[in-house]
Design a protein around this motif. Structure first.
Motif, PDB file in Angstrom:
ATOM      1  N   LEU A  91      74.320  53.811  25.512  1.00  0.00           N
ATOM      2  CA  LEU A  91      74.745  53.974  24.127  1.00  0.00           C
ATOM      3  C   LEU A  91      73.601  54.451  23.238  1.00  0.00           C
ATOM      4  N   LEU A  92      72.361  54.105  23.597  1.00  0.00           N
ATOM      5  CA  LEU A  92      71.202  54.639  22.886  1.00  0.00           C
ATOM      6  C   LEU A  92      71.145  56.152  23.042  1.00  0.00           C
ATOM      7  N   LEU A  93      71.406  56.628  24.263  1.00  0.00           N
ATOM      8  CA  LEU A  93      71.436  58.068  24.509  1.00  0.00           C
ATOM      9  C   LEU A  93      72.562  58.727  23.716  1.00  0.00           C
ATOM     10  N   ALA A  94      73.757  58.119  23.757  1.00  0.00           N
ATOM     11  CA  ALA A  94      74.902  58.687  23.037  1.00  0.00           C
ATOM     12  C   ALA A  94      74.644  58.714  21.536  1.00  0.00           C
ATOM     13  N   GLY A  95      74.076  57.627  21.002  1.00  0.00           N
ATOM     14  CA  GLY A  95      73.803  57.562  19.575  1.00  0.00           C
ATOM     15  C   GLY A  95      72.743  58.557  19.136  1.00  0.00           C
ATOM     16  N   THR A  96      71.728  58.724  19.973  1.00  0.00           N
ATOM     17  CA  THR A  96      70.660  59.684  19.661  1.00  0.00           C
ATOM     18  C   THR A  96      71.209  61.100  19.628  1.00  0.00           C
ATOM     19  N   LEU A  97      72.062  61.436  20.597  1.00  0.00           N
ATOM     20  CA  LEU A  97      72.662  62.770  20.624  1.00  0.00           C
ATOM     21  C   LEU A  97      73.568  63.005  19.418  1.00  0.00           C
ATOM     22  N   SER A  98      74.080  61.912  18.840  1.00  0.00           N
ATOM     23  CA  SER A  98      74.944  62.026  17.660  1.00  0.00           C
ATOM     24  C   SER A  98      74.148  62.028  16.366  1.00  0.00           C
ATOM     25  N   GLY A  99      72.824  61.916  16.468  1.00  0.00           N
ATOM     26  CA  GLY A  99      71.983  61.967  15.273  1.00  0.00           C
ATOM     27  C   GLY A  99      71.855  60.655  14.533  1.00  0.00           C
ATOM     28  N   MET A 100      72.191  59.546  15.185  1.00  0.00           N
ATOM     29  CA  MET A 100      72.085  58.240  14.546  1.00  0.00           C
ATOM     30  C   MET A 100      70.640  57.750  14.563  1.00  0.00           C
ATOM     31  N   THR A 101      70.284  56.906  13.592  1.00  0.00           N
ATOM     32  CA  THR A 101      68.951  56.318  13.556  1.00  0.00           C
ATOM     33  C   THR A 101      68.861  55.188  14.578  1.00  0.00           C
ATOM     34  N   LYS A 102      67.636  54.864  15.004  1.00  0.00           N
ATOM     35  CA  LYS A 102      67.455  53.821  16.011  1.00  0.00           C
ATOM     36  C   LYS A 102      67.968  52.468  15.527  1.00  0.00           C
ATOM     37  N   ARG A 103      67.754  52.170  14.259  1.00  0.00           N
ATOM     38  CA  ARG A 103      68.224  50.893  13.713  1.00  0.00           C
ATOM     39  C   ARG A 103      69.745  50.824  13.737  1.00  0.00           C
ATOM     40  N   THR A 104      70.381  51.913  13.324  1.00  0.00           N
ATOM     41  CA  THR A 104      71.853  51.952  13.322  1.00  0.00           C
ATOM     42  C   THR A 104      72.388  51.868  14.742  1.00  0.00           C
ATOM     43  N   ILE A 105      71.720  52.546  15.664  1.00  0.00           N
ATOM     44  CA  ILE A 105      72.147  52.529  17.066  1.00  0.00           C
ATOM     45  C   ILE A 105      72.124  51.116  17.626  1.00  0.00           C
ATOM     46  N   GLY A 138      83.080  54.354  28.373  1.00  0.00           N
ATOM     47  CA  GLY A 138      83.339  55.699  27.869  1.00  0.00           C
ATOM     48  C   GLY A 138      83.948  55.666  26.479  1.00  0.00           C
ATOM     49  N   LEU A 139      84.848  54.720  26.251  1.00  0.00           N
ATOM     50  CA  LEU A 139      85.417  54.542  24.915  1.00  0.00           C
ATOM     51  C   LEU A 139      84.354  54.099  23.922  1.00  0.00           C
ATOM     52  N   ALA A 140      83.451  53.231  24.390  1.00  0.00           N
ATOM     53  CA  ALA A 140      82.379  52.749  23.517  1.00  0.00           C
ATOM     54  C   ALA A 140      81.528  53.906  23.015  1.00  0.00           C
ATOM     55  N   GLN A 141      81.176  54.852  23.917  1.00  0.00           N
ATOM     56  CA  GLN A 141      80.370  55.987  23.461  1.00  0.00           C
ATOM     57  C   GLN A 141      81.168  56.900  22.542  1.00  0.00           C
ATOM     58  N   ALA A 142      82.496  56.979  22.758  1.00  0.00           N
ATOM     59  CA  ALA A 142      83.334  57.851  21.925  1.00  0.00           C
ATOM     60  C   ALA A 142      83.428  57.347  20.489  1.00  0.00           C
ATOM     61  N   ILE A 143      83.343  56.028  20.309  1.00  0.00           N
ATOM     62  CA  ILE A 143      83.466  55.465  18.955  1.00  0.00           C
ATOM     63  C   ILE A 143      82.110  55.064  18.382  1.00  0.00           C
ATOM     64  N   MET A 144      81.043  55.328  19.130  1.00  0.00           N
ATOM     65  CA  MET A 144      79.699  54.904  18.740  1.00  0.00           C
ATOM     66  C   MET A 144      79.335  55.374  17.332  1.00  0.00           C
ATOM     67  N   HIS A 145      79.618  56.616  16.997  1.00  0.00           N
ATOM     68  CA  HIS A 145      79.219  57.183  15.706  1.00  0.00           C
ATOM     69  C   HIS A 145      80.305  57.037  14.642  1.00  0.00           C
ATOM     70  N   GLU A 146      81.258  56.135  14.898  1.00  0.00           N
ATOM     71  CA  GLU A 146      82.335  55.817  13.950  1.00  0.00           C
ATOM     72  C   GLU A 146      83.122  57.054  13.513  1.00  0.00           C
ATOM     73  N   PRO A 147      83.675  57.788  14.476  1.00  0.00           N
ATOM     74  CA  PRO A 147      84.462  58.986  14.128  1.00  0.00           C
ATOM     75  C   PRO A 147      85.811  58.607  13.516  1.00  0.00           C
ATOM     76  N   LYS A 148      86.382  59.534  12.774  1.00  0.00           N
ATOM     77  CA  LYS A 148      87.712  59.316  12.208  1.00  0.00           C
ATOM     78  C   LYS A 148      88.817  59.691  13.194  1.00  0.00           C
ATOM     79  N   ILE A 149      88.450  60.548  14.174  1.00  0.00           N
ATOM     80  CA  ILE A 149      89.441  61.077  15.119  1.00  0.00           C
ATOM     81  C   ILE A 149      88.966  60.816  16.542  1.00  0.00           C
ATOM     82  N   LEU A 150      89.868  60.322  17.388  1.00  0.00           N
ATOM     83  CA  LEU A 150      89.555  60.126  18.800  1.00  0.00           C
ATOM     84  C   LEU A 150      90.408  61.069  19.639  1.00  0.00           C
TER      85      LEU A 150
END
Length: 295
Positions: A91-105, A138-150
């Motif tokens: 999830l750290l990898l997924a969050g980083t690729l989504s541009g999230m900050t380390k604290r938020t991740i 896989g679902l966890a990474q899909a919602i990691m960046h809090e998208p509006k659409i899945l």
């Protein structure tokens, strides 16, 4: 409000049109099942909507603007994992690729692991996960960046019944604040969780169904008759517009105009047919799906 809109979406590979003139309207907090046989264009459609492949023609909009891909969470049919990783690393990898900050991740990772029932497994390597656990990750990474659409491609196809129930329960919870479009071959799941079903055939959308309205319209059309002896169909056939002989003691059908259920029961009595069950039966989404595909 429509949160995802596709107009005239087309994808060609040489002379072959995998998807052609596809239209979609997905509203906020709505769940739509994308149905169709293999080769209907479901995966290609989801890949275009997710921005993984460019369409040959057509537009994809959100709130009548060009879609911001950051609002999309995507789960492929066969998500790839690094078996040596732990869930938090993934999830750290997924969050980083989504541009999230380390604290938020860090905060968000624990949240999504809890949401997907994987918090207690956070110290296990992904290689030890079951198929259901990997699908939930896989679902966890899909919602990691809090998208509006899945957008989910066959999220339950490879799972056993217990794993499928787990994932469907998670989707039921997620649809409270997200719009969801997922492809599936399990039509029962579509009936249980979705607001609408979009049936595809040969790359085109051929039928849109509001599931609640459709089921309501079907509830009193067909009647199921089970008997204690084999049915003499000849005496009953004239009462039915359409008849489905499922076995010698069971028929399901639509009565002719002006033929009432009471008239059918009276005919059974006259023919000395012992009735074990009689009542209205809904046509399943699976039956309707087959009618659309074969029609």
């Amino acid at each position: 409000m429509t949160i995802l809109k596709a107009q005239g979406l087309t994808k060609r590979y040489g002379n072959h049109a995998a998807v052609k003139d596809f239209d979609l309207h997905l509203r906020e907090r709505e769940c739509i099942a994308l149905l169709g046989p293999n080769g209907a264009g479901k995966t290609t459609t989801l890949h275009m909507l997710a921005g993984l492949i460019p369409p040959t023609a057509g537009v994809i909009l959100s709130d009548n603007k060009i879609l911001n891909r950051d609002t999309i969470g995507f789960l492929p049919q066969h998500p790839a994992f690094f078996d040596w990783m732990y869930p938090l690393e993934y999830l750290l990898l997924a969050g980083t690729l989504s541009g999230m900050t380390k604290r938020t991740i860090k905060e968000r990772s624990l949240q999504v692991l809890e949401m997907t029932g994987l918090l207690e497994a956070r110290k296990q390597k992904i290689g030890s996960f079951s198929g259901g656990m990997k699908q939930r990750l896989g679902l966890a990474q899909a919602i990691m960046h809090e998208p509006k659409i899945l957008l989910l491609d066959e999220p339950v196809s490879a799972l056993d019944p217990a794993g499928r129930i787990d994932v469907m329960n998670i989707l039921e919870e997620l649809k409270k604040d997200k719009a969801i479009l997922f492809s599936t071959h399990v039509l029962h799941d579509a009936e249980q969780i979705c607001d609408r079903a979009l049936i595809m055939k040969s790359g085109q959308s051929v039928s849109y169904e509001n599931i609640k309205e459709w089921r309501g319209n079907q509830s009193s059309e067909r009647y199921r008759l089970e008997t204690s002896v084999s049915l003499p169909i000849e005496g009953l056939q004239n009462l039915y517009e359409e008849i489905d002989i499922r076995e010698p003691k069971l028929i399901v059908g639509t009565l002719r105009d002006k033929v009432t259920p009471n008239m059918l029961l009276q005919q059974c009595i006259r023919q000395d047919i012992g009735i074990r069950y009689f009542g209205a039966e809904e046509k399943t989404l699976e039956e309707h799906y087959i009618e659309v595909i074969e029609g």
